[in-house]
Design an enzyme around this catalytic site. Structure first.
Site, PDB file in Angstrom:
ATOM      1  N   HIS A 205       0.852  -1.186   0.000  1.00 47.93           N
ATOM      2  CA  HIS A 205       0.000   0.000   0.000  1.00 47.93           C
ATOM      3  C   HIS A 205       0.891   1.240   0.000  1.00 47.93           C
ATOM      4  O   HIS A 205       1.766   1.381   0.859  1.00 47.93           O
ATOM      5  CB  HIS A 205      -0.901   0.008   1.237  1.00 47.93           C
TER       6      HIS A 205
ATOM      7  N   TYR B 236       1.308   8.463  10.968  1.00 52.57           N
ATOM      8  CA  TYR B 236       1.472   7.168  10.316  1.00 52.57           C
ATOM      9  C   TYR B 236       2.761   6.481  10.775  1.00 52.57           C
ATOM     10  O   TYR B 236       2.821   5.255  10.840  1.00 52.57           O
ATOM     11  CB  TYR B 236       1.469   7.318   8.796  1.00 52.57           C
TER      12      TYR B 236
ATOM     13  N   GLY C 209     -10.597   7.982   3.597  1.00 47.75           N
ATOM     14  CA  GLY C 209      -9.495   8.042   2.640  1.00 47.75           C
ATOM     15  C   GLY C 209      -8.348   7.182   3.114  1.00 47.75           C
ATOM     16  O   GLY C 209      -8.543   6.155   3.769  1.00 47.75           O
ATOM     17  N   GLU C 210      -7.133   7.584   2.768  1.00 45.74           N
ATOM     18  CA  GLU C 210      -5.899   6.875   3.138  1.00 45.74           C
ATOM     19  C   GLU C 210      -5.757   5.526   2.443  1.00 45.74           C
ATOM     20  O   GLU C 210      -4.733   4.874   2.579  1.00 45.74           O
ATOM     21  CB  GLU C 210      -5.791   6.674   4.664  1.00 45.74           C
ATOM     22  N   GLY C 211      -6.785   5.090   1.728  1.00 45.62           N
ATOM     23  CA  GLY C 211      -6.780   3.761   1.126  1.00 45.62           C
ATOM     24  C   GLY C 211      -7.476   2.724   1.974  1.00 45.62           C
ATOM     25  O   GLY C 211      -7.449   1.523   1.650  1.00 45.62           O
TER      26      GLY C 211
END
Length: 353
Positions: A59, A88, A319-321
């Site tokens: 990712h 993160y 979001g963020e995947g």
């Protein structure tokens, strides 16, 4: 108008009949596993094999700020971009949790955050800063031709890194306050959907905020058309409105398809990036599995217009995947189905259709 080096992406359907035959002859009623069957077919076509597999999932999360954020189009303040990028590294984001859960290797890339991240203090952030946020597209193009080219190259570089490590399934995420605004505009311009239906609340705007956002985006589009070059291309539109993090994702998607990788697509922003990538090379869509339909206003409309069927609808809009990551187990199930289920003949079960 600059010509960009867009990858050649092949779409090979020569194994389609053999894959369908294998799937139909698994010991189950034909079509009874629904989307898992169509997923298995798609993945087999991507990998050009009757026995597909998933290896070393990765990712890539790109971060970048947006000039248009200065117009008050986002509920969240600009500094949240860099604060989350730091978070993160501590493993505290939603994307960290889901990557851990599903075994994805996470790459966090500073493509254009309006903040400096000293390498010695933030070693988890890959330094690829193109600029300290894009320009304000209300008044001018968000990025130059050279900056857009650099973003495409960064996306390519990061996907190559994952591919070299053995990755054959990848997804992309984003961190960039204000990035629903360019996504709404790309949706409107590329799909012809009325702008009023493309603009939503983003990270939490109220009705008055959504109205203001619409007015800013409408004025931005009017100014864009006023200076619209006669030899305009989709690349021009993408670089005029996109964020650095979005352009990097577009480059990554194109490269992943060129390398024959499965692309798990996240929510509103990443769907807009896949839409943009498809305007540069339509075959990229053959490699895309849409993981999630989010809660942002126009996302379902965009998916429908792209003939894309998301695997999940969880009302998420982080979001963020994260939506793509949540969908990964379903993709795993499709691959396990085609590889591990017995067939009628070997299991000595009467084939009744």
């Amino acid at each position: 108008m600059k010509e960009y080096n867009i990858p050649t992406i092949y779409s090979d359907t020569s194994l389609a009949d053999s894959l369908r035959s294998k799937i139909d002859n698994l010991n189950k009623p034909k079509g009874s596993l629904g989307r898992l069957e169509s997923l298995a077919l798609q993945i087999g076509l991507i990998q050009h094999t009757l026995s597909p597999k998933l290896t070393h999932p990765c990712h890539i999360l790109f971060g970048g700020d947006h000039g248009i954020e200065r117009e008050g189009v986002s509920f969240s303040p600009r500094e949240v971009t860099w604060q989350q990028m730091i978070n993160y590294g501590k493993g505290g984001g939603g994307v960290n949790m889901f990557c851990r859960q599903h075994g994805f290797k996470l790459f966090v890339v500073d493509a254009g955050v309006d903040y400096d991240f000293p390498v010695e203090k933030y070693p988890h952030i890959i330094q690829r800063k193109v600029g300290y946020g894009t320009r304000n597209f209300l008044h001018e193009a968000a990025m130059s031709e050279d900056e857009f080219d650099r973003c495409l190259a960064i996306g390519t570089e990061m996907v190559d890194k994952c591919h070299d490590e053995g990755c054959n399934i990848i997804c992309f995420g984003e961190m960039g306050i204000g990035n629903t605004s360019p996504s709404s505009i790309l949706m409107h311009l590329f799909l012809g959907i009325p702008l009023t239906e493309c603009v939503g609340a983003g990270s939490g705007l109220n009705l008055e905020g959504v109205k203001h956002k619409y007015e800013v985006l409408k004025a931005s589009i009017d100014n864009y058309y006023a200076a619209f070059p006669k030899n305009s291309t989709p690349a021009y539109t993408i670089r005029y409105f996109s964020g650095f993090e979005m352009a990097c994702a577009v480059g990554g998607m194109l490269r992943a398809a060129e390398l024959g990788m499965i692309i798990l697509v996240d929510g509103f922003i990443m769907t807009a990036c896949m839409l943009a990538a498809s305007r540069l090379n339509k075959n990229v869509m053959d490699y895309a599995i849409f993981g999630h339909c989010g809660d942002e206003g126009g996302h379902k409309l965009m998916l429908d217009a792209m003939n894309a069927k998301p695997l999940l609808h969880l009302d998420m809009r982080l979001g963020e995947g994260t939506g793509a990551l949540c969908a990964y187990p379903i993709v795993q199930s499709a691959v396990n189905m085609i590889n591990e289920m017995d067939n009628f003949a070997h299991a000595e079960i009467t084939k009744y259709f």
